[in-house]
Design an enzyme around this catalytic site. Structure first.
Site, PDB file in Angstrom:
ATOM      1  N   TYR A  75      -2.905  -6.577  16.967  1.00 27.34           N
ATOM      2  CA  TYR A  75      -2.911  -5.886  15.672  1.00 27.34           C
ATOM      3  C   TYR A  75      -4.210  -5.113  15.483  1.00 27.34           C
ATOM      4  O   TYR A  75      -4.190  -3.921  15.136  1.00 27.34           O
ATOM      5  CB  TYR A  75      -2.727  -6.900  14.543  1.00 27.34           C
ATOM      6  CG  TYR A  75      -2.920  -6.306  13.160  1.00 27.34           C
ATOM      7  CD1 TYR A  75      -2.019  -5.370  12.668  1.00 27.34           C
ATOM      8  CD2 TYR A  75      -4.014  -6.657  12.369  1.00 27.34           C
ATOM      9  CE1 TYR A  75      -2.200  -4.805  11.412  1.00 27.34           C
ATOM     10  CE2 TYR A  75      -4.193  -6.092  11.114  1.00 27.34           C
ATOM     11  CZ  TYR A  75      -3.284  -5.176  10.641  1.00 27.34           C
ATOM     12  OH  TYR A  75      -3.470  -4.606   9.408  1.00 27.34           O
ATOM     13  N   ASN A 126       2.048   4.937   6.950  1.00 25.50           N
ATOM     14  CA  ASN A 126       1.687   3.615   6.436  1.00 25.50           C
ATOM     15  C   ASN A 126       2.498   2.489   7.072  1.00 25.50           C
ATOM     16  O   ASN A 126       2.031   1.351   7.096  1.00 25.50           O
ATOM     17  CB  ASN A 126       1.889   3.570   4.919  1.00 25.50           C
ATOM     18  CG  ASN A 126       1.764   2.171   4.360  1.00 25.50           C
ATOM     19  OD1 ASN A 126       0.672   1.609   4.287  1.00 25.50           O
ATOM     20  ND2 ASN A 126       2.880   1.571   3.985  1.00 25.50           N
ATOM     21  N   SER A 158      -6.897  -0.148   9.202  1.00 27.05           N
ATOM     22  CA  SER A 158      -7.400  -1.419   8.701  1.00 27.05           C
ATOM     23  C   SER A 158      -8.880  -1.524   9.026  1.00 27.05           C
ATOM     24  O   SER A 158      -9.360  -0.925  10.004  1.00 27.05           O
ATOM     25  CB  SER A 158      -6.649  -2.581   9.356  1.00 27.05           C
ATOM     26  OG  SER A 158      -7.289  -3.813   9.110  1.00 27.05           O
ATOM     27  N   ASP A 179      14.365   4.189  10.166  1.00 26.24           N
ATOM     28  CA  ASP A 179      13.520   3.366  11.029  1.00 26.24           C
ATOM     29  C   ASP A 179      12.644   4.314  11.829  1.00 26.24           C
ATOM     30  O   ASP A 179      13.128   5.028  12.713  1.00 26.24           O
ATOM     31  CB  ASP A 179      14.381   2.511  11.957  1.00 26.24           C
ATOM     32  CG  ASP A 179      13.550   1.513  12.768  1.00 26.24           C
ATOM     33  OD1 ASP A 179      12.330   1.728  12.904  1.00 26.24           O
ATOM     34  OD2 ASP A 179      14.123   0.527  13.260  1.00 26.24           O
ATOM     35  N   VAL A 180      11.366   4.341  11.519  1.00 20.23           N
ATOM     36  CA  VAL A 180      10.471   5.322  12.142  1.00 20.23           C
ATOM     37  C   VAL A 180      10.226   5.036  13.613  1.00 20.23           C
ATOM     38  O   VAL A 180       9.659   5.878  14.319  1.00 20.23           O
ATOM     39  CB  VAL A 180       9.128   5.420  11.388  1.00 20.23           C
ATOM     40  CG1 VAL A 180       9.341   5.943   9.973  1.00 20.23           C
ATOM     41  CG2 VAL A 180       8.391   4.087  11.375  1.00 20.23           C
ATOM     42  N   ILE A 182       0.830  -1.204   0.000  1.00 22.15           N
ATOM     43  CA  ILE A 182       0.000   0.000   0.000  1.00 22.15           C
ATOM     44  C   ILE A 182       0.865   1.254   0.000  1.00 22.15           C
ATOM     45  O   ILE A 182       0.540   2.248  -0.670  1.00 22.15           O
ATOM     46  CB  ILE A 182      -0.958   0.001   1.210  1.00 22.15           C
ATOM     47  CG1 ILE A 182      -1.947  -1.170   1.122  1.00 22.15           C
ATOM     48  CG2 ILE A 182      -1.731   1.320   1.285  1.00 22.15           C
ATOM     49  CD1 ILE A 182      -2.803  -1.342   2.361  1.00 22.15           C
ATOM     50  N   VAL A 220      -5.780  -7.039   1.669  1.00 17.26           N
ATOM     51  CA  VAL A 220      -5.135  -6.478   0.484  1.00 17.26           C
ATOM     52  C   VAL A 220      -4.077  -7.477   0.011  1.00 17.26           C
ATOM     53  O   VAL A 220      -3.373  -8.094   0.822  1.00 17.26           O
ATOM     54  CB  VAL A 220      -4.477  -5.113   0.787  1.00 17.26           C
ATOM     55  CG1 VAL A 220      -3.878  -4.508  -0.481  1.00 17.26           C
ATOM     56  CG2 VAL A 220      -5.507  -4.163   1.390  1.00 17.26           C
ATOM     57  N   LYS A 269      -4.804  -0.887  15.320  1.00 17.35           N
ATOM     58  CA  LYS A 269      -5.476  -0.184  14.237  1.00 17.35           C
ATOM     59  C   LYS A 269      -6.714   0.562  14.743  1.00 17.35           C
ATOM     60  O   LYS A 269      -7.071   1.624  14.207  1.00 17.35           O
ATOM     61  CB  LYS A 269      -5.840  -1.158  13.125  1.00 17.35           C
ATOM     62  CG  LYS A 269      -4.610  -1.744  12.417  1.00 17.35           C
ATOM     63  CD  LYS A 269      -3.703  -0.653  11.862  1.00 17.35           C
ATOM     64  CE  LYS A 269      -2.528  -1.200  11.088  1.00 17.35           C
ATOM     65  NZ  LYS A 269      -1.669  -0.129  10.536  1.00 17.35           N
TER      66      LYS A 269
END
Length: 295
Positions: A181, A116, A168, A89-90, A43, A214, A185
Site C-alpha cells: 500500500y 481517488n 497518502s 469499475d476503473v 475523501i 483520515v 502511494k
C-alpha cells in the site's frame, strides 16, 4: 482575495499553454466537468462536495450504483452545478473509453480528473493474499495511471484542465506491515511530481494530496485499526482533507499535505535517514492483518 490569487496562479500555470483548434473542437457543445473516482464515500465524496460547492459540474464514479446514487444525493448544489453518477469499475481496461462515452452522453467532458479510488492492504508482504495484492496494484497504480494518461493529452491540447491524485502521507516513506500500500502511494506521488514538471506552464494543474490518517473507516476495513498509529495519531475528517486539497490544488501546489502534524511528519521523513524512519514507521503500523476494501 482568493479569487485574485487563483487568477494569478492561472496565468502562471498557463504561461506556455497553446490551445489547439482540434482539441477545442472535440469538446464543442460540451460542458467542463470534474470527474471524481471512488466518490461513494470518504475523501472522494468530500472532494465531490467541495468542487460542487465551488460551482463545478461533478461526475461521481464508483463501482456500486446504489451507494453512488445515495452519496450523490448528499452533495450540496448551492451554486447550481450538475452532479451525476457513473457506475464504473476503473480497473477495467476500457474504463477510460467508457467514462468518456458516459460523459459525452450527459453533455460533458473531463476538465479535472480526481484519481481517488484506492484500497489498502495490511500485514506481512510475504503472506499477502496474491489476489488482493494484484487488485491493489490494478486499482492504486494501473487504473490511476491509465486514467491520468488518457485525460492529460486532451487537457494539454485545450490549454486547461487539472489532475488531482489522492495519495497518502505513507507515500513519502516505506511502510513495513503495509508495504505494498505504501509503495503504491509512493508511485503516485512520484508520478504526479514528475509529470507536473514535464507539463509545467501548459495550462494543466497536476497535484497530489497526501493525507495522514483520515476518519473514513478505511483503516478499519484493512484491519489496521489496532495498530499504534491509530491510537496516537489524530485522524482528520474527510471534509478537512477535501478543503485543504481543493485550496492547494487551486493555488497550484504539487504536493498537498493537509494538517499541521502530517506536514511536520512529511518534513521529518525528508530530513531523517531511512535507518531512522523505517523502523519508526514499522512500530507505528504493527500489528496488521490482511484485508482490503475499495473506496
Amino acid at each position: 482575495m482568493l479569487h485574485t490569487l487563483v487568477s494569478l496562479v492561472d496565468l502562471w500555470i498557463g504561461r506556455r499553454a497553446a490551445p489547439q483548434p482540434p482539441a477545442l473542437a472535440d469538446v464543442a457543445g460540451l460542458a467542463p466537468c470534474v470527474v471524481v473516482t471512488g466518490a461513494s464515500r470518504g475523501i472522494g465524496l468530500a472532494l465531490a462536495s467541495r468542487f460542487a460547492n465551488a460551482g463545478r459540474n461533478v461526475a461521481m464514479v464508483a463501482r456500486t450504483a446504489g451507494a453512488l446514487d445515495q452519496a450523490a444525493a448528499s452533495v450540496p448544489r448551492a451554486n447550481g452545478p450538475r452532479v451525476f453518477t457513473i457506475p464504473l469499475d476503473v480497473t477495467d481496461a476500457d474504463a477510460p473509453a467508457r467514462l468518456d462515452a458516459a460523459l459525452r452522453e450527459a453533455g460533458f467532458y473531463t476538465d479535472v480528473l480526481v484519481n481517488n479510488a484506492g484500497m489498502g492492504l495490511s500485514g506481512s508482504f510475504a503472506t499477502d493474499d496474491a489476489e488482493r495484492l494484484a487488485h491493489l496494484l490494478a486499482l492504486n497504480i494501473t487504473a490511476a495511471t491509465r486514467l491520468m494518461r488518457h485525460a492529460l493529452p486532451p487537457m494539454i491540447g485545450r490549454g486547461r484542465g487539472g489532475i488531482l491524485n489522492v495519495s497518502s502521507l505513507g507515500g513519502l516513506v516505506p511502510g513495513p506491515h503495509q508495504a505494498a500500500y505504501y509503495a503504491s502511494k509512493a508511485y503516485l506521488v512520484s508520478l504526479t511530481e514528475a509529470v507536473a514538471h514535464e507539463e509545467r506552464g501548459r495550462g494543466v494543474r497536476i497535484a497530489t494530496v497526501a493525507p495522514g490518517p483520515v476518519d473514513t473507516g478505511f483503516h478499519r476495513a484493512m484491519q489496521a485499526d489496532n495498530a499504534l498509529y491509530r491510537r496516537i495519531v489524530p485522524a482528520l475528517s474527510p471534509e478537512f482533507v477535501a478543503a485543504s486539497a481543493y485550496r492547494g490544488f487551486m493555488m497550484g501546489r504539487r504536493v498537498i499535505v493537509p494538517g499541521l502534524l502530517p506536514t511536520v511528519a512529511a518534513l521529518a521523513v525528508k530530513i531523517l535517514p531511512h535507518a531512522v524512519t523505517v523502523p519508526l514507521v514499522a512500530a507505528l503500523l504493527a500489528p496488521g492483518a490482511t484485508a482490503d476494501k475499495q473506496r
